[in-house]
Motif scaffolding. Structure first.
Motif, PDB file in Angstrom:
ATOM      1  N   SER A   1     -32.204  19.323  38.467  1.00  0.00           N
ATOM      2  CA  SER A   1     -30.760  19.540  38.436  1.00  0.00           C
ATOM      3  C   SER A   1     -30.303  19.610  36.983  1.00  0.00           C
ATOM      4  O   SER A   1     -31.050  19.243  36.071  1.00  0.00           O
ATOM      5  CB  SER A   1     -30.036  18.404  39.166  1.00  0.00           C
ATOM      6  OG  SER A   1     -30.188  17.204  38.442  1.00  0.00           O
ATOM      7  N   THR A   2     -29.074  20.046  36.776  1.00  0.00           N
ATOM      8  CA  THR A   2     -28.552  20.105  35.408  1.00  0.00           C
ATOM      9  C   THR A   2     -28.403  18.698  34.834  1.00  0.00           C
ATOM     10  O   THR A   2     -28.575  18.508  33.633  1.00  0.00           O
ATOM     11  CB  THR A   2     -27.200  20.843  35.353  1.00  0.00           C
ATOM     12  OG1 THR A   2     -26.300  20.251  36.282  1.00  0.00           O
ATOM     13  CG2 THR A   2     -27.366  22.315  35.654  1.00  0.00           C
ATOM     14  N   ASP A   3     -28.115  17.721  35.687  1.00  0.00           N
ATOM     15  CA  ASP A   3     -28.007  16.333  35.202  1.00  0.00           C
ATOM     16  C   ASP A   3     -29.349  15.822  34.687  1.00  0.00           C
ATOM     17  O   ASP A   3     -29.414  15.139  33.657  1.00  0.00           O
ATOM     18  CB  ASP A   3     -27.471  15.418  36.296  1.00  0.00           C
ATOM     19  CG  ASP A   3     -26.000  15.672  36.597  1.00  0.00           C
ATOM     20  OD1 ASP A   3     -25.283  16.165  35.689  1.00  0.00           O
ATOM     21  OD2 ASP A   3     -25.568  15.389  37.727  1.00  0.00           O
ATOM     22  N   GLU A   4     -30.429  16.148  35.399  1.00  0.00           N
ATOM     23  CA  GLU A   4     -31.760  15.748  34.940  1.00  0.00           C
ATOM     24  C   GLU A   4     -32.114  16.451  33.640  1.00  0.00           C
ATOM     25  O   GLU A   4     -32.731  15.851  32.745  1.00  0.00           O
ATOM     26  CB  GLU A   4     -32.810  16.073  36.010  1.00  0.00           C
ATOM     27  CG  GLU A   4     -32.710  15.220  37.253  1.00  0.00           C
ATOM     28  CD  GLU A   4     -33.611  15.704  38.371  1.00  0.00           C
ATOM     29  OE1 GLU A   4     -34.328  14.859  38.946  1.00  0.00           O
ATOM     30  OE2 GLU A   4     -33.600  16.922  38.656  1.00  0.00           O
TER      31      GLU A   4
ATOM     32  N   LYS B   1     -29.942  17.434  31.367  1.00  0.00           N
ATOM     33  CA  LYS B   1     -29.145  16.767  30.331  1.00  0.00           C
ATOM     34  C   LYS B   1     -29.789  15.443  29.926  1.00  0.00           C
ATOM     35  O   LYS B   1     -29.793  15.093  28.743  1.00  0.00           O
ATOM     36  CB  LYS B   1     -27.723  16.510  30.838  1.00  0.00           C
ATOM     37  CG  LYS B   1     -26.891  17.763  30.982  1.00  0.00           C
ATOM     38  CD  LYS B   1     -25.544  17.411  31.570  1.00  0.00           C
ATOM     39  CE  LYS B   1     -24.792  18.622  32.024  1.00  0.00           C
ATOM     40  NZ  LYS B   1     -23.562  18.274  32.720  1.00  0.00           N
ATOM     41  N   ASP B   2     -30.349  14.714  30.903  1.00  0.00           N
ATOM     42  CA  ASP B   2     -31.046  13.466  30.592  1.00  0.00           C
ATOM     43  C   ASP B   2     -32.247  13.716  29.682  1.00  0.00           C
ATOM     44  O   ASP B   2     -32.524  12.927  28.773  1.00  0.00           O
ATOM     45  CB  ASP B   2     -31.511  12.762  31.873  1.00  0.00           C
ATOM     46  CG  ASP B   2     -30.354  12.176  32.674  1.00  0.00           C
ATOM     47  OD1 ASP B   2     -29.246  12.012  32.111  1.00  0.00           O
ATOM     48  OD2 ASP B   2     -30.571  11.892  33.875  1.00  0.00           O
TER      49      ASP B   2
ATOM     50  N   ASN C   1     -30.915  14.150  26.240  1.00  0.00           N
ATOM     51  CA  ASN C   1     -30.564  12.847  25.667  1.00  0.00           C
ATOM     52  C   ASN C   1     -31.808  12.100  25.209  1.00  0.00           C
ATOM     53  O   ASN C   1     -31.805  11.458  24.156  1.00  0.00           O
ATOM     54  CB  ASN C   1     -29.769  12.017  26.674  1.00  0.00           C
ATOM     55  CG  ASN C   1     -28.368  12.541  26.859  1.00  0.00           C
ATOM     56  OD1 ASN C   1     -27.780  13.108  25.943  1.00  0.00           O
ATOM     57  ND2 ASN C   1     -27.827  12.380  28.049  1.00  0.00           N
TER      58      ASN C   1
ATOM     59  N   GLU D   1     -20.117  21.824  29.117  1.00  0.00           N
ATOM     60  CA  GLU D   1     -20.221  22.388  30.458  1.00  0.00           C
ATOM     61  C   GLU D   1     -18.852  22.871  30.898  1.00  0.00           C
ATOM     62  O   GLU D   1     -17.859  22.156  30.776  1.00  0.00           O
ATOM     63  CB  GLU D   1     -20.745  21.322  31.424  1.00  0.00           C
ATOM     64  CG  GLU D   1     -21.064  21.842  32.794  1.00  0.00           C
ATOM     65  CD  GLU D   1     -21.793  20.816  33.641  1.00  0.00           C
ATOM     66  OE1 GLU D   1     -22.470  21.240  34.580  1.00  0.00           O
ATOM     67  OE2 GLU D   1     -21.677  19.619  33.363  1.00  0.00           O
TER      68      GLU D   1
ATOM     69  N   LYS E   1     -20.526  24.093  36.647  1.00  0.00           N
ATOM     70  CA  LYS E   1     -20.917  22.728  36.999  1.00  0.00           C
ATOM     71  C   LYS E   1     -22.033  22.736  38.045  1.00  0.00           C
ATOM     72  O   LYS E   1     -21.919  23.335  39.091  1.00  0.00           O
ATOM     73  CB  LYS E   1     -19.711  21.958  37.536  1.00  0.00           C
ATOM     74  CG  LYS E   1     -19.751  20.485  37.226  1.00  0.00           C
ATOM     75  CD  LYS E   1     -18.321  20.018  37.014  1.00  0.00           C
ATOM     76  CE  LYS E   1     -18.087  18.751  36.309  1.00  0.00           C
ATOM     77  NZ  LYS E   1     -18.605  18.562  35.023  1.00  0.00           N
ATOM     78  N   GLY E   2     -23.134  22.073  37.713  1.00  0.00           N
ATOM     79  CA  GLY E   2     -24.247  21.980  38.634  1.00  0.00           C
ATOM     80  C   GLY E   2     -25.254  23.114  38.555  1.00  0.00           C
ATOM     81  O   GLY E   2     -26.336  23.017  39.111  1.00  0.00           O
TER      82      GLY E   2
END
Length: 144
Positions: free
Chosen positions: A19-22, A24-25, A28, A56, A61-62
């Motif tokens: 996912s985009t959140d992963e 981004k992690d 980071n 974003e 988003k997503g």
């Protein structure tokens, strides 16, 4: 003209979807390890290693986000995640996730260098199949 590179998550990759959140992690984490390198050599390496700000837009988003820089040698790099249906060697269809790295027409040579650096980092972390901007393929996944 924009150019693209892809990181394909093959069956032997560490994960089959992202996912985009992963993603981004993972960026980071990249910023953390480059900051530690800077501490070891007593130099502000973090800002040189990652001269971007993660942004974003609501419509992306997503599915996608971009890295934007206000430094003179850098501009922007786009990252997106998606899936494609492929037919493997046994003639069976399966879904394969991939990360698309896009350099917009306004991208600089610095952006291309950083995009190559980030794509190699992501390819190694995810043990994926990296299709570079020049069409060559780097295999970071365990192969038989």
């Amino acid at each position: 003209m924009s150019s693209n590179a892809y990181i394909k998550l093959v069956p032997s990759s560490t994960q089959q979807a992202i996912s985009t959140d992963e993603l981004k992690d993972l960026f980071n984490y990249y910023k953390q390890i480059t900051a530690k390198t800077g501490d070891q050599v007593d130099w502000n390496y973090e800002n040189s290693a990652f001269p971007y700000e993660l942004k974003e837009k609501e419509e992306g988003k997503g599915t996608w986000f971009y890295l934007h820089s206000s430094q003179d040698r850098y501009n922007a790099i786009l990252f997106g995640v998606d899936k494609e249906t492929i037919v493997d060697e046994n003639d069976t269809e399966r879904e394969q996730a991939y990360i698309q790295i896009t350099l917009p027409p306004t991208a600089t040579a610095g952006d291309k260098g950083k995009a190559n650096e980030f794509s190699k980092f992501l390819g190694k972390k995810l043990q994926g199949e990296l299709h570079l901007f020049n069409g060559r393929v780097m295999y970071f996944n365990p192969r038989k």
